[in-house]
Design an enzyme around this catalytic site. Structure first.
Site, PDB file in Angstrom:
ATOM      1  N   GLU A  34       0.858  -1.197   0.000  1.00  0.00           N
ATOM      2  CA  GLU A  34       0.000   0.000   0.000  1.00  0.00           C
ATOM      3  C   GLU A  34       0.887   1.237   0.000  1.00  0.00           C
ATOM      4  OE1 GLU A  34      -3.524   0.996   0.060  1.00  0.00           O
ATOM      5  OE2 GLU A  34      -2.292   2.790  -0.223  1.00  0.00           O
ATOM      6  N   VAL A  77       2.260  -1.402  -6.714  1.00  0.00           N
ATOM      7  CA  VAL A  77       2.447  -2.503  -7.661  1.00  0.00           C
ATOM      8  C   VAL A  77       2.440  -1.946  -9.086  1.00  0.00           C
ATOM      9  CG1 VAL A  77       1.386  -4.602  -8.624  1.00  0.00           C
ATOM     10  CG2 VAL A  77       1.411  -4.229  -6.156  1.00  0.00           C
ATOM     11  N   CYS A 160     -20.049   3.092  -5.253  1.00  0.00           N
ATOM     12  CA  CYS A 160     -21.279   3.654  -4.675  1.00  0.00           C
ATOM     13  C   CYS A 160     -22.154   4.311  -5.735  1.00  0.00           C
ATOM     14  CB  CYS A 160     -20.999   4.632  -3.551  1.00  0.00           C
ATOM     15  SG  CYS A 160     -22.515   4.905  -2.596  1.00  0.00           S
ATOM     16  N   THR A 309     -19.329  -1.333  -3.248  1.00  0.00           N
ATOM     17  CA  THR A 309     -19.485  -0.604  -1.988  1.00  0.00           C
ATOM     18  C   THR A 309     -18.664  -1.269  -0.888  1.00  0.00           C
ATOM     19  OG1 THR A 309     -21.372  -2.002  -1.372  1.00  0.00           O
ATOM     20  CG2 THR A 309     -21.881   0.092  -2.463  1.00  0.00           C
ATOM     21  N   ALA A 311     -19.972  -1.941   1.851  1.00  0.00           N
ATOM     22  CA  ALA A 311     -20.909  -2.923   2.404  1.00  0.00           C
ATOM     23  C   ALA A 311     -20.718  -4.280   1.729  1.00  0.00           C
ATOM     24  CB  ALA A 311     -22.333  -2.425   2.213  1.00  0.00           C
ATOM     25  N   CYS A 343     -26.675   0.348  -0.208  1.00  0.00           N
ATOM     26  CA  CYS A 343     -26.493   1.753  -0.552  1.00  0.00           C
ATOM     27  C   CYS A 343     -27.371   2.581   0.376  1.00  0.00           C
ATOM     28  CB  CYS A 343     -26.893   1.952  -2.020  1.00  0.00           C
ATOM     29  SG  CYS A 343     -26.168   3.431  -2.696  1.00  0.00           S
TER      30      CYS A 343
HETATM   31  C1  LIG Z   1     -18.256   9.504  -2.606  1.00  0.00           C
HETATM   32  C2  LIG Z   1     -18.296   8.057  -2.188  1.00  0.00           C
HETATM   33  C3  LIG Z   1     -19.364   7.602  -1.430  1.00  0.00           C
HETATM   34  C4  LIG Z   1     -19.421   6.275  -1.048  1.00  0.00           C
HETATM   35  N1  LIG Z   1     -20.464   5.859  -0.262  1.00  0.00           N
HETATM   36  C5  LIG Z   1     -20.519   4.584   0.161  1.00  0.00           C
HETATM   37  C6  LIG Z   1     -21.560   4.157   1.052  1.00  0.00           C
HETATM   38  O1  LIG Z   1     -22.424   4.941   1.449  1.00  0.00           O
HETATM   39  N2  LIG Z   1     -21.561   2.865   1.464  1.00  0.00           N
HETATM   40  C7  LIG Z   1     -20.603   1.978   1.056  1.00  0.00           C
HETATM   41  O2  LIG Z   1     -20.637   0.827   1.475  1.00  0.00           O
HETATM   42  N3  LIG Z   1     -19.613   2.345   0.206  1.00  0.00           N
HETATM   43  C8  LIG Z   1     -19.548   3.624  -0.242  1.00  0.00           C
HETATM   44  N4  LIG Z   1     -18.530   4.029  -1.069  1.00  0.00           N
HETATM   45  C9  LIG Z   1     -17.668   2.999  -1.711  1.00  0.00           C
HETATM   46  C10 LIG Z   1     -16.538   2.480  -0.851  1.00  0.00           C
HETATM   47  O3  LIG Z   1     -15.807   3.525  -0.288  1.00  0.00           O
HETATM   48  C11 LIG Z   1     -15.650   1.609  -1.745  1.00  0.00           C
HETATM   49  O4  LIG Z   1     -16.453   0.635  -2.371  1.00  0.00           O
HETATM   50  C12 LIG Z   1     -14.553   0.912  -0.961  1.00  0.00           C
HETATM   51  O5  LIG Z   1     -13.707   1.860  -0.356  1.00  0.00           O
HETATM   52  C13 LIG Z   1     -13.744   0.011  -1.888  1.00  0.00           C
HETATM   53  O6  LIG Z   1     -12.721  -0.620  -1.173  1.00  0.00           O
HETATM   54  P1  LIG Z   1     -11.420  -1.170  -1.923  1.00  0.00           P
HETATM   55  O7  LIG Z   1     -10.542  -1.693  -0.862  1.00  0.00           O
HETATM   56  O8  LIG Z   1     -11.809  -2.013  -3.051  1.00  0.00           O
HETATM   57  O9  LIG Z   1     -10.788   0.167  -2.532  1.00  0.00           O
HETATM   58  P2  LIG Z   1     -10.188   1.386  -1.725  1.00  0.00           P
HETATM   59  O10 LIG Z   1     -10.813   1.495  -0.376  1.00  0.00           O
HETATM   60  O11 LIG Z   1     -10.291   2.556  -2.640  1.00  0.00           O
HETATM   61  O12 LIG Z   1      -8.668   0.994  -1.485  1.00  0.00           O
HETATM   62  C14 LIG Z   1      -7.779   0.678  -2.531  1.00  0.00           C
HETATM   63  C15 LIG Z   1      -6.370   0.818  -1.983  1.00  0.00           C
HETATM   64  O13 LIG Z   1      -5.461   0.292  -2.932  1.00  0.00           O
HETATM   65  C16 LIG Z   1      -4.342   1.139  -3.019  1.00  0.00           C
HETATM   66  N5  LIG Z   1      -3.724   1.001  -4.334  1.00  0.00           N
HETATM   67  C17 LIG Z   1      -4.138   1.538  -5.502  1.00  0.00           C
HETATM   68  N6  LIG Z   1      -3.283   1.225  -6.485  1.00  0.00           N
HETATM   69  C18 LIG Z   1      -2.318   0.447  -5.929  1.00  0.00           C
HETATM   70  C19 LIG Z   1      -1.149  -0.178  -6.443  1.00  0.00           C
HETATM   71  N7  LIG Z   1      -0.788  -0.059  -7.718  1.00  0.00           N
HETATM   72  N8  LIG Z   1      -0.379  -0.880  -5.579  1.00  0.00           N
HETATM   73  C20 LIG Z   1      -0.713  -1.009  -4.284  1.00  0.00           C
HETATM   74  N9  LIG Z   1      -1.808  -0.429  -3.741  1.00  0.00           N
HETATM   75  C21 LIG Z   1      -2.602   0.298  -4.565  1.00  0.00           C
HETATM   76  C22 LIG Z   1      -4.916   2.543  -2.784  1.00  0.00           C
HETATM   77  O14 LIG Z   1      -3.926   3.446  -2.326  1.00  0.00           O
HETATM   78  C23 LIG Z   1      -5.987   2.271  -1.755  1.00  0.00           C
HETATM   79  O15 LIG Z   1      -5.545   2.434  -0.431  1.00  0.00           O
HETATM   80  C24 LIG Z   1     -18.399   5.371  -1.438  1.00  0.00           C
HETATM   81  C25 LIG Z   1     -17.307   5.837  -2.187  1.00  0.00           C
HETATM   82  C26 LIG Z   1     -17.247   7.173  -2.554  1.00  0.00           C
HETATM   83  C27 LIG Z   1     -16.058   7.677  -3.337  1.00  0.00           C
END
Ligand SMILES: Cc1cc2nc3c(=O)[nH]c(=O)nc-3n(C[C@H](O)[C@H](O)[C@H](O)COP(=O)(O)OP(=O)(O)OC[C@H]3O[C@@H](n4cnc5c(N)ncnc54)[C@H](O)[C@@H]3O)c2cc1C
Length: 399
Positions: A34, A77, A160, A309, A311, A343
């Site tokens: 990360e 990565v 989302c 999401t 969730a 949602c």
């Molecule tokens: C405005 C908004 C509102 C939302 N509202 C809701 C809601 O009400 N309810 C809900 O459940 N969800 C909601 N979400 C969605 C939720 O935040 C995401 O679905 C969730 O954070 C996804 O998790 P993830 O781990 O897949 O990605 P992320 O949490 O985005 O994490 C990805 C991680 O990977 C890292 N990364 C990226 N590229 C690389 C690389 N090349 N090498 C190593 N690491 C890397 C990033 O730095 C990051 O830390 C919302 C999102 C937004 C933007």
């Protein structure tokens, strides 16, 4: 460097899986790659954009969420080589693994809307899909003097899917409170074809839209902004083909197209064809890679037809951990994800419809009341309950 389990991404998905793995088997060597020093609770950005919470409430140090005993590799990565069980970092270093969890989230393609990068945060153009911009969004909504306020959503999958409408509902409420609604038009231009994918919640949202006198335009995908003339240019899909539609705006809230990170798209782990081409190919139920059995994926990066999401990740993380540990011992994988997504549709300050559904777009309510009705207690859940659940239970592998 070699680890038994290597996790790409320390966001909602990566940290949830790392924490669960440590709880299930502390003897395993687990590493998370990360690059970011901070970790965001992105669901708060909708409330930041409406001036309900400060942006600082959505961020914590990455070190504070990294589970004890997990190796944190502070790098990015660049390439996955799944046939060699290795990833290559931007430093050039190779990290080998026995099993890999792909959880780098998605990429927001700001540059795919012509003119957006140059004008974002200025000239009435804003977006809650970024930590800094979420705060600027509130500044623009708060100081809006009336005119045409346009809220957009792209045709691609986004994280989302409800957020583009939530911020519109909250903005409209602000315009009413500021006494400028009578000389404002509030419109939603979406590349999609429906107000919401699940009928019972779509019907409920339609009532909200009617009450608030919102103008919905479907199959309109934003592709250019002309800040000098304050014009938004949409690509409208019609039966006869594509048509350009130019609309004047005074406030433009943009949700850009989104895609899988380039290193995933370019890897053999990506779907090679179809509408979800480029997103990671996993079995919809087990979340195991369809090409490499020692690789699993979850979170926003996967090409499954569920709502992207946090969730969803709450249900995906236990599935991945159960199946990954079973696969290590050549046992049958019993973890099954049913496409659950949720949602929390904020329709105003103190009002929320809690949409919960599965792959089949069937409503899967958690509570014994009609969740398609706007409720104050569900708003409190979004405002206070879910962030507590996230930081204290989900990221610790307890929920
Ligand atoms: C405005 C908004 C509102 C939302 N509202 C809701 C809601 O009400 N309810 C809900 O459940 N969800 C909601 N979400 C969605 C939720 O935040 C995401 O679905 C969730 O954070 C996804 O998790 P993830 O781990 O897949 O990605 P992320 O949490 O985005 O994490 C990805 C991680 O990977 C890292 N990364 C990226 N590229 C690389 C690389 N090349 N090498 C190593 N690491 C890397 C990033 O730095 C990051 O830390 C919302 C999102 C937004 C933007």
């Amino acid at each position: 460097m070699r680890h038994q389990i290597l996790i790409i991404g320390g966001g909602s998905a990566g940290i949830s899986v790392a924490a669960r793995l440590r709880r299930r088997d502390p003897s395993l060597s687990v590493a998370v790659i990360e690059p970011s020093e901070v970790h965001y609770y992105q669901p708060y950005w909708t409330l930041v954009g409406a001036g309900i919470v400060p942006k600082e409430a959505s961020v914590r140090l990455e070190s504070s969420v990294m589970p004890r005993g997990v190796t944190w590799i502070r790098d990015r990565v660049e390439r996955i080589e799944p046939d060699a069980n290795a990833v290559v970092l931007s430093s050039g270093q190779r990290v080998e693994y026995e099993q890999l969890v792909v959880a780098p989230g998605l990429r927001i393609d700001w540059e795919k809307v012509k003119g957006l990068k140059e004008t974002l945060g200025k000239n009435g153009v804003c977006s809650i899909y970024d930590y800094q911009q979420a705060e600027k969004t509130w500044e623009m909504i708060r100081t809006f003097q009336g005119g045409h306020a346009i809220f957009t959503a792209p045709a691609t999958p986004i994280k989302c899917g409800g957020a583009p409408q939530k911020i519109m509902f909250l903005a409209e409420e602000t315009f009413v409170q500021q006494g400028i609604k009578h000389n404002s038009q509030v419109s939603f231009y979406t590349g999609g074809g429906v107000i919401f994918g699940v009928k019972v919640y779509a019907d409920a949202l339609q009532k909200v839209a009617d009450r608030k006198d919102l103008d919905y335009k479907f199959k309109h995908d934003l592709h250019e902004i002309r800040p000098e003339s304050r014009e938004a240019v949409f690509c409208k899909t019609t039966d006869a083909g594509l048509e350009e539609v130019v609309v004047k705006y005074d406030l433009l809230h943009v949700v850009p197209p989104m895609s899988a990170p380039a290193f995933v798209q370019e890897s053999p782990l990506a779907l090679q064809e179809g509408p979800l081409k480029g997103w990671m190919a996993v079995d919809h139920t087990t979340l195991q890679s369809t090409t490499h059995p020692n690789v699993f994926g979850l979170g926003d990066v996967i090409g499954t037809p569920n709502a992207k999401t946090g969730a969803a990740i709450r249900k995906q993380a236990p599935t991945v951990v159960t199946n990954l540990l079973a696969a290590r011992q050549h046992l049958t994988m019993t973890g099954a994800y049913d496409g659950y997504g949720s949602c929390p549709l904020v329709t105003g300050r103190g009002k929320l419809i809690l949409a919960e559904f599965n792959y089949k777009n069937e409503a899967t309510p958690s509570f014994p009341f009609d969740q398609a009705k706007e409720r104050y207690d569900m708003y409190l859940l979004k405002r206070h309950g879910l962030p507590f659940l996230y930081w204290n239970l989900m990221l610790k592998g307890l929920a």
